[in-house]
Design an enzyme around this catalytic site. Structure first.
Site, PDB file in Angstrom:
ATOM      1  N   LYS A 151      -2.831   6.626   1.705  1.00  0.00           N
ATOM      2  CA  LYS A 151      -3.205   7.313   3.112  1.00  0.00           C
ATOM      3  C   LYS A 151      -1.897   8.323   3.050  1.00  0.00           C
ATOM      4  O   LYS A 151      -0.587   8.271   3.391  1.00  0.00           O
ATOM      5  CB  LYS A 151      -2.085   6.373   3.237  1.00  0.00           C
ATOM      6  CG  LYS A 151      -2.109   6.066   4.841  1.00  0.00           C
ATOM      7  CD  LYS A 151      -2.568   4.363   5.265  1.00  0.00           C
ATOM      8  CE  LYS A 151      -2.763   4.208   6.927  1.00  0.00           C
ATOM      9  NZ  LYS A 151      -3.754   4.878   7.555  1.00  0.00           N
ATOM     10  N   GLU A 161     -16.089   5.761   6.371  1.00  0.00           N
ATOM     11  CA  GLU A 161     -15.258   4.979   7.092  1.00  0.00           C
ATOM     12  C   GLU A 161     -15.203   6.001   8.520  1.00  0.00           C
ATOM     13  O   GLU A 161     -15.084   7.031   8.526  1.00  0.00           O
ATOM     14  CB  GLU A 161     -14.239   4.868   7.235  1.00  0.00           C
ATOM     15  CG  GLU A 161     -12.990   6.291   6.460  1.00  0.00           C
ATOM     16  CD  GLU A 161     -11.888   5.524   5.420  1.00  0.00           C
ATOM     17  OE1 GLU A 161     -11.534   4.697   5.562  1.00  0.00           O
ATOM     18  OE2 GLU A 161     -11.322   6.589   4.700  1.00  0.00           O
ATOM     19  N   ARG A 174       0.666  -1.147  -0.438  1.00  0.00           N
ATOM     20  CA  ARG A 174       0.000  -0.394   0.002  1.00  0.00           C
ATOM     21  C   ARG A 174       0.896   1.449  -0.191  1.00  0.00           C
ATOM     22  O   ARG A 174       0.880   1.972  -0.810  1.00  0.00           O
ATOM     23  CB  ARG A 174      -0.981  -0.173   1.210  1.00  0.00           C
ATOM     24  CG  ARG A 174      -1.836   1.356   0.902  1.00  0.00           C
ATOM     25  CD  ARG A 174      -3.485   1.509   2.526  1.00  0.00           C
ATOM     26  NE  ARG A 174      -2.144   1.552   3.921  1.00  0.00           N
ATOM     27  CZ  ARG A 174      -2.840   0.712   4.751  1.00  0.00           C
ATOM     28  NH1 ARG A 174      -4.227   0.757   4.787  1.00  0.00           N
ATOM     29  NH2 ARG A 174      -2.643   0.896   5.992  1.00  0.00           N
TER      30      ARG A 174
HETATM   31  N1  PDD Z   1      -5.097   4.789  10.111  1.00  0.00           N
HETATM   32  N2  PDD Z   1      -9.409   4.498   6.887  1.00  0.00           N
HETATM   33  C1  PDD Z   1      -8.676   5.418   7.562  1.00  0.00           C
HETATM   34  C2  PDD Z   1      -9.192   6.153   7.670  1.00  0.00           C
HETATM   35  C3  PDD Z   1      -7.367   4.571   8.452  1.00  0.00           C
HETATM   36  O1  PDD Z   1      -6.740   5.860   8.518  1.00  0.00           O
HETATM   37  C4  PDD Z   1      -6.891   4.065   8.743  1.00  0.00           C
HETATM   38  C5  PDD Z   1      -5.818   2.934   9.581  1.00  0.00           C
HETATM   39  C6  PDD Z   1      -7.498   2.774   8.452  1.00  0.00           C
HETATM   40  C7  PDD Z   1      -7.234   1.038   8.826  1.00  0.00           C
HETATM   41  O2  PDD Z   1      -6.695   0.625   7.691  1.00  0.00           O
HETATM   42  P1  PDD Z   1      -5.267  -0.519   7.609  1.00  0.00           P
HETATM   43  O3  PDD Z   1      -6.215  -1.371   8.440  1.00  0.00           O
HETATM   44  O4  PDD Z   1      -4.313  -0.561   7.389  1.00  0.00           O
HETATM   45  O5  PDD Z   1      -4.871   0.187   9.403  1.00  0.00           O
HETATM   46  C8  PDD Z   1      -8.996   3.101   7.384  1.00  0.00           C
HETATM   47  C9  PDD Z   1      -3.952   4.489  11.170  1.00  0.00           C
HETATM   48  C10 PDD Z   1      -3.885   2.959  12.364  1.00  0.00           C
HETATM   49  C11 PDD Z   1      -3.949   5.708  12.018  1.00  0.00           C
HETATM   50  O6  PDD Z   1      -3.315   6.105  10.723  1.00  0.00           O
HETATM   51  O7  PDD Z   1      -3.299   5.697  12.945  1.00  0.00           O
END
Ligand code: PDD
Length: 286
Positions: A150, A182, A51
């Site tokens: 991200k 989300e 990712r």
């Molecule tokens: N955040 N959606 C958003 C907006 C996020 O920022 C995150 C993760 C997720 C979940 O993604 P993953 O399963 O890959 O962690 C969904 C991280 C944990 C953070 O900002 O700390």
């Protein structure tokens, strides 16, 4: 004191420095990843690395470090900081040009800035919140249109978290055109009977690494998964709800905008998925 990583060096956190001209600082021109650590090992490292590469390429940033080297840095930070349970945070920005300028700098003269640090969170996998569940409120989703990348533009998610706190809740679910996108830093799900419902992947949400794993485990356990939009009203009438992320794994949601779901306790599906996720992640961690 923590040892952190900055552009090839391992340094005490108080000695690690980034330029005031860094584009991450001035323009939120950077991307990040958060990888969880269980038993001193990295959960789903490959998923996060893939990712990251995609986030960088969508922003025309060249990956300054190979996947193998990135894994070494993650592992070295776990070792140097004696990390058992917690997170490794990684951030790559478009570097620090000589001055502030909206145009991207030439990558040949302005290398990316690479920063990683560890966050020790003993008891992360045994969190009390997982037993009681969390409360969420709904807020408008006013973020930009490329949430699949991200980026470190996290002001609105931070504000959402504060709106939740002010309302006596734990987190916020964001709503766009009537449908839940989300959580502030997690993916959102509802459960009806045996069916798990979560928004389809698009540029509207981050493609969670935990989401991919949890949906795979759910299907393997013969649970039904439906990827489609759902409204807050539908969520309030669901049997259960939950969120997933690298920092919360699978976390039950027991209240939405003040309305208790079911009997107001975590229910059956989310706790079961959490258990499966933690077991399988521990087994596959590297
Ligand atoms: N955040 N959606 C958003 C907006 C996020 O920022 C995150 C993760 C997720 C979940 O993604 P993953 O399963 O890959 O962690 C969904 C991280 C944990 C953070 O900002 O700390």
């Amino acid at each position: 004191m923590r040892t952190v990583y900055v552009n090839g060096d391992y340094l005490p956190e108080t000695e690690a420095k980034v330029s005031v001209f860094d584009r991450g600082f001035l323009m939120a021109d950077g991307v990040y990843e958060v990888t969880s650590v269980l038993g001193g090992k990295l959960v789903d490292f490959d998923g996060h690395a893939v990712r990251l590469e995609r986030s960088l390429s969508e922003l025309d940033m060249a990956c300054p470090i190979s996947k193998e080297d990135l894994l070494d840095v993650h592992r070295e930070l776990v070792r140097l900081n004696d990390l058992d349970e917690g997170l490794i945070y990684l951030q790559i920005t478009r570097g620090a040009p000589k001055d502030r300028d909206f145009a991207f700098p030439d990558p040949k003269t302005t290398p990316c800035t690479v920063v990683l640090f560890s966050q020790s969170k003993p008891g992360l996998s045994d969190s009390p919140a997982a037993k009681t569940g969390i409360k969420v409120i709904s807020i408008d989703d006013i973020r930009w249109g490329r949430r699949d990348i991200k980026t470190v533009q996290l002001l609105y998610p931070s504000m959402g978290k504060m709106m939740a706190k002010k309302a006596g809740a734990d987190d916020a679910w964001m709503v766009q055109d009537g449908f839940v996108t989300e959580g502030t830093s997690n993916n959102a799900y509802i459960v009806k009977g045996n069916k798990i419902i979560t928004r389809v992947l698009s540029t509207d949400i981050l493609h969670g690494i935990t989401r991919a794993a949890v949906l795979r485990f759910a299907r393997e356990a013969q649970m039904e998964v439906e990827e489609r939009n759902f409204t807050i009203d539908e969520a309030k009438e669901a049997d259960e709800a939950f969120i997933t992320s690298a920092s919360t794994f699978v976390m039950p949601v027991v209240e939405i905008d003040g309305v208790a779901l079911g009997d107001g306790t975590p229910g059956r599906v989310a706790p079961r998925l959490r258990e499966i996720y933690l077991d399988e992640s521990r087994k596959a961690a590297v």
